[in-house]
Design a protein around this motif. Structure first.
Motif, short mmCIF file in Angstrom:
data_model
loop_
_atom_site.label_atom_id
_atom_site.label_comp_id
_atom_site.label_asym_id
_atom_site.label_seq_id
_atom_site.Cartn_x
_atom_site.Cartn_y
_atom_site.Cartn_z
N ARG A 3 96.35 -28.09 -12.91
CA ARG A 3 95.31 -27.93 -11.90
C ARG A 3 94.07 -28.70 -12.30
NH1 ARG A 3 95.60 -21.49 -10.36
NH2 ARG A 3 97.56 -21.65 -9.20
N THR A 4 93.36 -29.17 -11.29
CA THR A 4 92.07 -29.79 -11.54
C THR A 4 91.12 -29.42 -10.41
OG1 THR A 4 90.94 -31.83 -12.23
CG2 THR A 4 92.52 -32.02 -10.40
N PHE A 5 89.84 -29.62 -10.68
CA PHE A 5 88.78 -29.28 -9.74
C PHE A 5 88.27 -30.55 -9.08
CE2 PHE A 5 84.20 -28.76 -8.94
CZ PHE A 5 84.25 -27.70 -8.05
N ILE A 6 88.07 -30.50 -7.78
CA ILE A 6 87.40 -31.59 -7.08
C ILE A 6 86.26 -31.01 -6.26
CG2 ILE A 6 89.38 -33.15 -7.02
CD1 ILE A 6 89.75 -32.41 -4.08
N LEU A 7 85.23 -31.80 -6.11
CA LEU A 7 84.07 -31.40 -5.33
C LEU A 7 83.72 -32.55 -4.40
CD1 LEU A 7 81.86 -29.11 -5.14
CD2 LEU A 7 80.47 -30.59 -6.61
N LEU A 8 83.86 -32.32 -3.10
CA LEU A 8 83.43 -33.30 -2.12
C LEU A 8 81.92 -33.10 -1.97
CD1 LEU A 8 86.28 -33.20 0.54
CD2 LEU A 8 86.17 -34.43 -1.62
N LYS A 9 81.18 -34.07 -2.43
CA LYS A 9 79.72 -33.96 -2.56
C LYS A 9 79.02 -34.06 -1.20
CE LYS A 9 79.78 -36.03 -7.18
NZ LYS A 9 79.27 -37.15 -7.98
N PRO A 10 77.70 -33.77 -1.19
CA PRO A 10 76.98 -33.80 0.08
C PRO A 10 77.10 -35.11 0.85
CG PRO A 10 75.63 -32.72 -1.57
CD PRO A 10 76.84 -33.29 -2.29
N ASP A 11 77.14 -36.25 0.16
CA ASP A 11 77.27 -37.52 0.87
C ASP A 11 78.61 -37.63 1.57
OD1 ASP A 11 78.24 -37.67 -1.83
OD2 ASP A 11 78.25 -39.85 -1.75
N GLY A 19 88.03 -35.31 5.70
CA GLY A 19 89.42 -35.37 6.15
C GLY A 19 90.18 -36.53 5.56
N GLN A 20 89.56 -37.71 5.54
CA GLN A 20 90.23 -38.89 4.98
C GLN A 20 90.52 -38.71 3.49
OE1 GLN A 20 88.90 -42.88 6.21
NE2 GLN A 20 87.39 -41.79 7.48
N ILE A 21 89.58 -38.11 2.78
CA ILE A 21 89.75 -37.95 1.34
C ILE A 21 90.77 -36.87 1.03
CG2 ILE A 21 88.54 -37.28 -0.78
CD1 ILE A 21 86.17 -38.98 0.35
N ILE A 22 90.72 -35.75 1.75
CA ILE A 22 91.74 -34.71 1.58
C ILE A 22 93.13 -35.30 1.86
CG2 ILE A 22 92.64 -32.56 2.58
CD1 ILE A 22 89.65 -31.76 3.01
N THR A 23 93.23 -36.10 2.91
CA THR A 23 94.50 -36.73 3.26
C THR A 23 95.02 -37.59 2.12
OG1 THR A 23 94.01 -36.69 5.61
CG2 THR A 23 95.61 -38.32 4.88
N ARG A 24 94.16 -38.33 1.46
CA ARG A 24 94.61 -39.18 0.34
C ARG A 24 95.23 -38.33 -0.78
NH1 ARG A 24 91.39 -44.53 -1.05
NH2 ARG A 24 91.01 -45.30 1.04
N PHE A 25 94.58 -37.22 -1.10
CA PHE A 25 95.13 -36.36 -2.15
C PHE A 25 96.47 -35.77 -1.73
CE2 PHE A 25 90.51 -35.80 -3.47
CZ PHE A 25 90.62 -36.63 -4.57
N GLU A 26 96.57 -35.34 -0.48
CA GLU A 26 97.83 -34.78 0.01
C GLU A 26 98.92 -35.84 0.06
OE1 GLU A 26 96.90 -30.92 2.69
OE2 GLU A 26 96.61 -32.85 3.72
N GLN A 27 98.59 -37.04 0.49
CA GLN A 27 99.59 -38.10 0.55
C GLN A 27 100.11 -38.46 -0.83
OE1 GLN A 27 97.40 -41.07 2.80
NE2 GLN A 27 98.45 -40.50 4.69
N LYS A 28 99.28 -38.27 -1.85
CA LYS A 28 99.69 -38.54 -3.22
C LYS A 28 100.64 -37.46 -3.74
CE LYS A 28 99.36 -40.90 -7.07
NZ LYS A 28 99.91 -42.25 -7.19
N GLY A 29 100.71 -36.34 -3.04
CA GLY A 29 101.61 -35.26 -3.45
C GLY A 29 100.92 -34.11 -4.14
N LEU A 30 99.58 -34.14 -4.19
CA LEU A 30 98.84 -33.03 -4.79
C LEU A 30 98.78 -31.88 -3.79
CD1 LEU A 30 95.98 -35.15 -6.33
CD2 LEU A 30 97.77 -33.96 -7.60
#
Length: 152
Positions: A3-11, A19-30
């Motif tokens: 497991r690891t922690f991610i933080l989508l920052k205010p920017d 959504g685009q960034i979450i999709t990238r992680f999901e597409q990678k299989g995480l």
């Protein structure tokens, strides 16, 4: 699985890139096992960035990270810490290669969209700052058998 922690920052939140960034992680299989929106308080910022509090630039960092909502998440997968860090790219978006999250969406050192734990030990510490164990939603997606070999 790690497991690891991610933080989508205010920017990231303000630019509507979650959504685009979450999709990238999901597409990678995480797999996302925990996620929540929140506002980081100055106290939580000091805990999260404890190693930087005494640095001259810390007040700017604290102002940025407390300046708007963030999305905290825990993702799980094989070598998740390294995979996430590789996906993020160099800390400065100016130095991040195209194809990485920061290389594609950031042109700043501080406004680099996403924080990811830099080690398994940091992941454990950061996850504990933002989540209770009871908030973890463990599940094995049915697609998993198509993402990893049985012996991985």
């Amino acid at each position: 699985m790690q497991r690891t922690f991610i933080l989508l920052k205010p920017d990231c939140v303000q630019r509507r890139l979650m959504g685009q960034i979450i999709t990238r992680f999901e597409q990678k299989g995480l797999n996302f096992v925990a996620m929540k929106m929140l506002r980081i308080t100055p106290d939580l910022a000091k805990q999260h960035y404890a190693e930087h509090v005494e640095k001259g630039w810390y007040p700017t960092l604290e102002g940025f990270i407390t300046g708007g909502p963030v999305m905290a998440a825990v993702v799980e997968g094989l070598e998740a810490v390294k995979v996430v860090r590789d996906m993020l790219g160099a800390t400065s978006g100016l130095n991040a290669v195209p194809g990485t999250i920061r290389g594609d969406f950031s042109s700043s050192r501080q406004m680099n969209l996403v924080h990811g734990s830099d080690s398994p030990e940091a992941a454990v510490r950061e996850i504990a700052l933002y989540f209770e164990e009871s908030e973890m939603c463990e599940d094995t997606p049915t697609i998993s058998k198509w993402m990893l070999a049985a012996d991985e």
